[in-house]
Write a protein that holds these residues in place. Structure first.
Motif, PDB file in Angstrom:
ATOM      1  N   LYS A   1      -4.295 -10.378  -4.380  1.00 50.04           N
ATOM      2  CA  LYS A   1      -3.158 -10.220  -3.527  1.00 50.04           C
ATOM      3  C   LYS A   1      -3.716  -9.602  -2.400  1.00 50.04           C
ATOM      4  O   LYS A   1      -3.321  -8.102  -2.336  1.00 50.04           O
ATOM      5  CB  LYS A   1      -1.885  -9.707  -4.139  1.00 50.04           C
TER       6      LYS A   1
ATOM      7  N   GLU B   1      -3.419  -7.475   0.942  1.00 46.16           N
ATOM      8  CA  GLU B   1      -2.143  -6.977   1.631  1.00 46.16           C
ATOM      9  C   GLU B   1      -1.807  -7.814   3.055  1.00 46.16           C
ATOM     10  O   GLU B   1      -0.871  -7.893   3.533  1.00 46.16           O
ATOM     11  CB  GLU B   1      -2.459  -5.541   2.098  1.00 46.16           C
TER      12      GLU B   1
ATOM     13  N   GLN C   1      -6.384  -3.535   1.907  1.00 44.85           N
ATOM     14  CA  GLN C   1      -6.106  -3.307   0.266  1.00 44.85           C
ATOM     15  C   GLN C   1      -5.896  -4.634  -0.107  1.00 44.85           C
ATOM     16  O   GLN C   1      -5.294  -5.438   0.093  1.00 44.85           O
ATOM     17  CB  GLN C   1      -5.067  -2.143   0.135  1.00 44.85           C
ATOM     18  N   VAL C   2      -6.427  -4.656  -1.511  1.00 46.45           N
ATOM     19  CA  VAL C   2      -6.269  -5.984  -2.506  1.00 46.45           C
ATOM     20  C   VAL C   2      -5.823  -5.473  -3.786  1.00 46.45           C
ATOM     21  O   VAL C   2      -6.450  -4.579  -4.437  1.00 46.45           O
ATOM     22  CB  VAL C   2      -7.683  -6.592  -2.450  1.00 46.45           C
ATOM     23  N   GLU C   3      -4.711  -6.118  -4.230  1.00 41.81           N
ATOM     24  CA  GLU C   3      -4.010  -5.788  -5.407  1.00 41.81           C
ATOM     25  C   GLU C   3      -4.588  -6.748  -6.429  1.00 41.81           C
ATOM     26  O   GLU C   3      -4.578  -8.177  -6.294  1.00 41.81           O
ATOM     27  CB  GLU C   3      -2.647  -5.809  -5.359  1.00 41.81           C
TER      28      GLU C   3
ATOM     29  N   GLU D   1      -4.259  -8.438 -10.529  1.00 39.41           N
ATOM     30  CA  GLU D   1      -3.455  -8.540 -11.417  1.00 39.41           C
ATOM     31  C   GLU D   1      -4.345  -9.252 -12.432  1.00 39.41           C
ATOM     32  O   GLU D   1      -4.675 -10.696 -12.015  1.00 39.41           O
ATOM     33  CB  GLU D   1      -2.108  -9.114 -11.314  1.00 39.41           C
TER      34      GLU D   1
ATOM     35  N   MET E   1     -12.153   1.593  -5.926  1.00 41.56           N
ATOM     36  CA  MET E   1     -10.987   1.139  -6.595  1.00 41.56           C
ATOM     37  C   MET E   1     -10.040   2.203  -6.901  1.00 41.56           C
ATOM     38  O   MET E   1     -10.433   3.442  -7.012  1.00 41.56           O
ATOM     39  CB  MET E   1     -11.750   0.756  -7.899  1.00 41.56           C
ATOM     40  N   GLU E   2      -8.772   1.906  -7.024  1.00 38.69           N
ATOM     41  CA  GLU E   2      -7.655   2.609  -7.390  1.00 38.69           C
ATOM     42  C   GLU E   2      -6.983   2.335  -8.569  1.00 38.69           C
ATOM     43  O   GLU E   2      -6.712   1.036  -8.901  1.00 38.69           O
ATOM     44  CB  GLU E   2      -6.848   2.594  -6.254  1.00 38.69           C
TER      45      GLU E   2
ATOM     46  N   ALA F   1      -3.919   1.728 -11.174  1.00 36.75           N
ATOM     47  CA  ALA F   1      -2.647   1.159 -10.899  1.00 36.75           C
ATOM     48  C   ALA F   1      -2.006   1.217 -12.309  1.00 36.75           C
ATOM     49  O   ALA F   1      -1.324   0.052 -12.982  1.00 36.75           O
ATOM     50  CB  ALA F   1      -2.233  -0.013 -10.364  1.00 36.75           C
TER      51      ALA F   1
ATOM     52  N   THR G   1      -3.839   1.749 -14.937  1.00 36.77           N
ATOM     53  CA  THR G   1      -4.811   0.629 -15.611  1.00 36.77           C
ATOM     54  C   THR G   1      -5.398   1.120 -16.890  1.00 36.77           C
ATOM     55  O   THR G   1      -5.238   2.379 -17.023  1.00 36.77           O
ATOM     56  CB  THR G   1      -6.208   0.735 -14.546  1.00 36.77           C
TER      57      THR G   1
ATOM     58  N   LYS H   1      -6.307  -1.657  -7.944  1.00 34.58           N
ATOM     59  CA  LYS H   1      -6.362  -2.087  -6.545  1.00 34.58           C
ATOM     60  C   LYS H   1      -8.089  -1.808  -6.211  1.00 34.58           C
ATOM     61  O   LYS H   1      -8.351  -0.860  -6.501  1.00 34.58           O
ATOM     62  CB  LYS H   1      -5.571  -0.891  -5.756  1.00 34.58           C
TER      63      LYS H   1
ATOM     64  N   ILE I   1      -9.904  -1.113  -2.666  1.00 28.95           N
ATOM     65  CA  ILE I   1      -9.598  -0.702  -1.069  1.00 28.95           C
ATOM     66  C   ILE I   1     -11.165  -0.718  -0.222  1.00 28.95           C
ATOM     67  O   ILE I   1     -11.897  -0.079  -0.561  1.00 28.95           O
ATOM     68  CB  ILE I   1      -9.323   0.803  -1.055  1.00 28.95           C
TER      69      ILE I   1
END
Length: 402
Positions: A276, A278, A298-300, A302, A338-339, A341, A343, A375, A377
């Motif tokens: 996903k 942004e 930013q890319v989410e 899942e 990487m961030e 979430a 995780t 995420k 970034i």
């Protein structure tokens, strides 16, 4: 009994063959009962003046006088039909053995054949939509994620009763894996008198009351609708368990088995990666100019997995950032970080590093292969000696089991 040995004796009763039909239905031993009528014996002791169930043991029903006098007595046999009894002809056999006490005389055995004609007026029938004794549930399917079991009460029972359900163990797969009871939910609806469970309820490993009749135990029917949890919350596989339906409250202290239904739960394999960005379907950096602050995109991520195995996610950068004239931005100006979430697994790039051409492992799942999220970034800064323009590359993300 006739005896001329002048020795005390006793009469022992034994059930040789329980009451049963030709097609194999058997009346439980606890439902075949006997008692002796007090005063019908002239001498000796009648031991069965209180009603008891005829089991597979050898109870003494009568002991003669010390002199072993001949005697007579009357036994009364009766049936308490269980809720799942079938109409039909039943047969069985009882043996009576005369055993001398403190005598060398041989015992004498007489066999009594028993016949009973049973006509069931009140009954409880349990059926599925397909008319079989099997319920199939498929997790995540638009059709098949729910199934009905219909319970029909015919004739009425004249007093209040309850119907309960209880699974025989957890749903278990062919490899021995299990899913929790709570993965299955149920709710009832009734077309007659009585109270049926009317809200969505998780299945339990304990007895659960699904229906309580009116005070008069009236006839009627109700439907239990079973549903299965979302597939992504369950490990993939095919699971089976047996559901017992029990009757409580009809002149007996223990629960009686009405019938059993086999449940089969199919959980399809899920191994999906959802990206996903942004800015929609692209990772974009707009109007990047030399000497201006870096731009971020930013890319989410899942990941949904129910295969129960550890996996990893990789990134493959096809080329450096290049414009139409072939100018390349050095990778040190295009970075990734990487961030977390919430995780569960391991992020391989917790700090900012250059995005290099080729393959790189970004993430490794926990040992259970749980679904996860995090995420990415990306950051771009145009070098001083580079001109403005459109720069592009392609990045491929993939999942693989470890």
């Amino acid at each position: 009994m006739s005896s001329d040995i002048a020795k005390q004796y006793r009469i022992v009763q034994s059930l040789l063959e329980p009451l049963h039909t030709e097609d194999g239905y058997q009346i439980p031993q606890n439902d075949f009962r006997v008692y002796g009528i007090r005063g019908t014996n002239r001498a000796g002791t009648l031991h069965v003046e209180q009603e008891y169930a005829i089991g597979m043991g050898r109870p003494v029903v009568y002991t003669s006088s010390q002199n072993g006098d001949s005697d007579t007595f009357t036994l009364v046999y009766g049936l308490i039909l269980p809720a799942d009894a079938s109409t039909g002809s039943y047969r069985g056999r009882i043996a009576f053995t005369l055993e001398p006490i403190d005598s060398s005389e041989s015992p004498v055995t007489v066999i009594l054949n028993i016949f009973a004609e049973v006509e069931v007026v009140s009954s409880i029938e349990i059926t599925t939509q397909a008319g079989s004794k099997r319920v199939a549930l498929q997790a995540g399917a638009k059709e098949g994620s729910s199934a009905d079991v219909t319970i029909t009460i015919r004739g009425g029972f004249g007093k209040q009763f309850s119907i309960l359900q209880m699974p025989e163990g957890l749903p278990i797969g062919v490899d021995g894996s299990e899913i929790p009871y709570e993965a299955v939910n149920f709710m009832g609806s009734s077309t007659g008198k009585g109270m049926v469970v009317n809200e969505l309820t998780p299945l339990s490993g304990k007895q659960q009351t699904v229906f309580t009749s009116s005070s008069q135990g009236d006839a009627g029917s109700f439907v239990l609708n079973y549903t299965i949890d979302n597939a992504q919350h369950l490990n993939a596989g095919r699971y089976n368990f047996k559901m017992k339906y029990l009757l409580e409250g009809i002149d007996f202290s223990q629960f009686r088995l009405i019938d059993s239904i086999d449940f089969e739960i199919d959980v399809p394999r899920i191994f999906d990666l959802i990206i996903k960005p942004e800015s929609g379907g692209l990772i974009q950096f707009r109007n990047v100019k030399p000497l201006e602050p870096p731009q971020k995109s930013q890319v989410e991520i899942e990941i949904y997995s129910n295969v129960g195995k550890k996996y990893q996610m990789t990134q493959k950068v096809i080329s450096e950032l290049t414009d139409k004239e072939g100018h390349v931005i050095p990778d040190k100006f295009f970075t990734i970080q990487m961030e977390d979430a919430r995780t569960k697994g391991e992020l391989k790039i917790p700090e900012k590093i250059p995005v290099k051409k080729g393959d790189a492992v970004l993430f490794v799942s926990d040992n259970k292969g749980s679904s996860d999220a995090f995420k990415l970034i990306y950051e771009l800064q145009l070098p001083l000696d580079y001109r403005s323009g459109d720069y592009s590359t392609r990045i491929v993300y993939s999942l693989s089991e470890i």
